[in-house]
Design a protein around this motif. Structure first.
Motif, PDB file in Angstrom:
ATOM      1  N   LYS A   1     -16.217 -28.946  -3.757  1.00 40.75           N
ATOM      2  CA  LYS A   1     -15.446 -30.133  -3.374  1.00 40.75           C
ATOM      3  C   LYS A   1     -14.161 -29.727  -2.649  1.00 40.75           C
ATOM      4  O   LYS A   1     -13.769 -30.359  -1.661  1.00 40.75           O
ATOM      5  N   GLU A   2     -13.529 -28.677  -3.132  1.00 43.31           N
ATOM      6  CA  GLU A   2     -12.288 -28.230  -2.501  1.00 43.31           C
ATOM      7  C   GLU A   2     -12.570 -27.598  -1.141  1.00 43.31           C
ATOM      8  O   GLU A   2     -11.730 -27.667  -0.225  1.00 43.31           O
ATOM      9  N   LEU A   3     -13.739 -26.986  -0.978  1.00 41.12           N
ATOM     10  CA  LEU A   3     -14.122 -26.455   0.338  1.00 41.12           C
ATOM     11  C   LEU A   3     -14.250 -27.591   1.351  1.00 41.12           C
ATOM     12  O   LEU A   3     -13.876 -27.435   2.522  1.00 41.12           O
ATOM     13  N   ARG A   4     -14.748 -28.730   0.922  1.00 36.28           N
ATOM     14  CA  ARG A   4     -14.824 -29.890   1.825  1.00 36.28           C
ATOM     15  C   ARG A   4     -13.427 -30.369   2.209  1.00 36.28           C
ATOM     16  O   ARG A   4     -13.185 -30.724   3.371  1.00 36.28           O
ATOM     17  N   ASN A   5     -12.521 -30.395   1.248  1.00 35.36           N
ATOM     18  CA  ASN A   5     -11.141 -30.780   1.566  1.00 35.36           C
ATOM     19  C   ASN A   5     -10.545 -29.824   2.603  1.00 35.36           C
ATOM     20  O   ASN A   5      -9.820 -30.245   3.522  1.00 35.36           O
ATOM     21  N   HIS A   6     -10.855 -28.550   2.465  1.00 36.00           N
ATOM     22  CA  HIS A   6     -10.383 -27.540   3.421  1.00 36.00           C
ATOM     23  C   HIS A   6     -10.959 -27.811   4.812  1.00 36.00           C
ATOM     24  O   HIS A   6     -10.230 -27.723   5.822  1.00 36.00           O
TER      25      HIS A   6
END
Length: 362
Positions: free
Chosen positions: A82-87
């Protein structure tokens, strides 16, 4: 591209905790083909360029959380993806052109004529059915609201969007801004409690950490004095939406409501905390239809083995599974007399249903 402290923290957590046991990889095609969570995390920690590539690859992930649920050491790789998508979105690495139908659906849900609210003076509790339930199941939505108003004449109704699609796709700032605007508006209106029917809305509101009390409609109905219909179905299997993976009380409430009307539940192998994604999770179908269909096939295969129809409490899951397997929404089972299980409502009738509810729900 610069890597945020939060993303680096999640990469490091997964790298430190994952023991490469392979349990998640046996269930998830994305991980089976991409590598174990620890291998992905170590690759990201080794190079910022690799982080950029991984952030694009994260759109193949359904973000359903099954990897975290079966993990024996609480590595929680779902948070990393999920945090990779935010990145990806914070740095303009991945265009969401293929996801435009979903983002348009969210946008319409926040605007007239689909947006609407009925909050009488003195109202402290509102029913928030979400976007898809009124579109796919307008009768059960309307009847549910009438039952709520019968028990509380000051019950309000809010037709709006929680902006979950933006959150799911990595548009973190946009999501937070939109949800904050909605929550603060309701607070100014004197609202203290939101009754949610959509599990995505329920979890989205809860994760926002609002002062508003967030209560599932299934918890409310469990203790409410109302007369449900006597369903034709006598046996069903319950598909728990993956977003409710840790909503154990909701799992119990839905099953209790079915039992109360004489419906026996035959459980699938993967249920409740270890439920399978219907295929809609993470909006993967817009980017990698093969992975999305793989999840649907797994879910339907398990349902077939029970020999009974499927019931769920997510309108999106009904829409995704219902074309290939008889799948009903639990509110339809409780509120609407039907001879059988209808196929999901197709475009443009889903939009028409939302408009009809919008202008007839007072």
């Amino acid at each position: 591209m610069p890597v945020s402290k939060l993303l680096r923290k999640e990469l490091q957590h997964t790298a430190d905790e994952c023991i490469d046991c392979g349990k998640c990889m046996t269930l998830c095609r994305f991980l089976a083909e991409s590598g174990s969570p620890v291998s992905i995390a170590l690759k990201g920690l080794a190079s910022d360029d690799d982080v950029d590539n991984l952030s694009i690859r994260s759109y193949d992930c359904s973000t359903c959380g099954l990897c975290s649920a079966v993990c024996p050491v609480a590595a929680q790789p779902e948070r990393m993806f999920k945090e990779l998508r935010n990145h990806a979105q914070a740095n303009g690495l991945f265009k969401l052109e293929q996801h435009s139908p979903l983002l348009k659906y969210e946008k319409l849900g926040r605007r007239f004529p689909f947006k609407g609210e009925f909050i009488p003076d003195g109202c402290t509790t509102v029913f928030f059915p979400g976007c898809t339930l009124p579109a796919m199941h307008p009768d059960s939505t309307r009847i549910t609201y009438k039952i709520l108003k019968r028990n509380d004449p000051l019950m309000g109704l809010v037709l709006n969007c929680c902006s979950k699609p933006s959150k799911m796709l990595g548009l973190k700032s946009r999501h937070e801004e939109r949800l904050s605007t909605l929550v603060h508006h309701l607070e100014r209106k004197g609202v203290k409690k939101i009754l949610t029917a959509c599990p995505n809305c329920h979890v989205t509101f809860k994760e926002f950490n609002t002062k508003l009390e967030i209560v599932s409609i299934y918890r409310k109905l469990k203790y409410l004095n109302f007369t449900p219909v006597r369903p034709k179905l006598k046996e069903v299997t319950v598909h728990d939406p993956c977003v409710t993976r840790y909503e154990t009380e909701m799992h119990k409430d839905v099953r209790a409501l079915l039992k109360a009307v004489g419906v026996r539940v035959v459980e699938m192998k993967h249920n409740r905390t270890k439920t399978l994604c219907c295929g809609e999770g993470g909006a993967t179908q817009f980017y990698n239809k093969i992975y999305a269909k793989n999840w649907s096939r797994k879910r339907i295969t398990e349902a077939h083995r029970t020999g009974v129809p499927m019931v769920t409490y997510c309108a999106g899951c009904v829409n995704f599974l219902g074309y290939n397997y008889p799948t009903a929404h639990v509110l339809d089972i409780l509120m609407v007399k039907r001879k059988g299980i209808p196929k999901p409502v197709a475009f443009p009738f889903n939009y028409l249903n939302r408009l009809i509810l919008r202008f007839s729900a007072r």
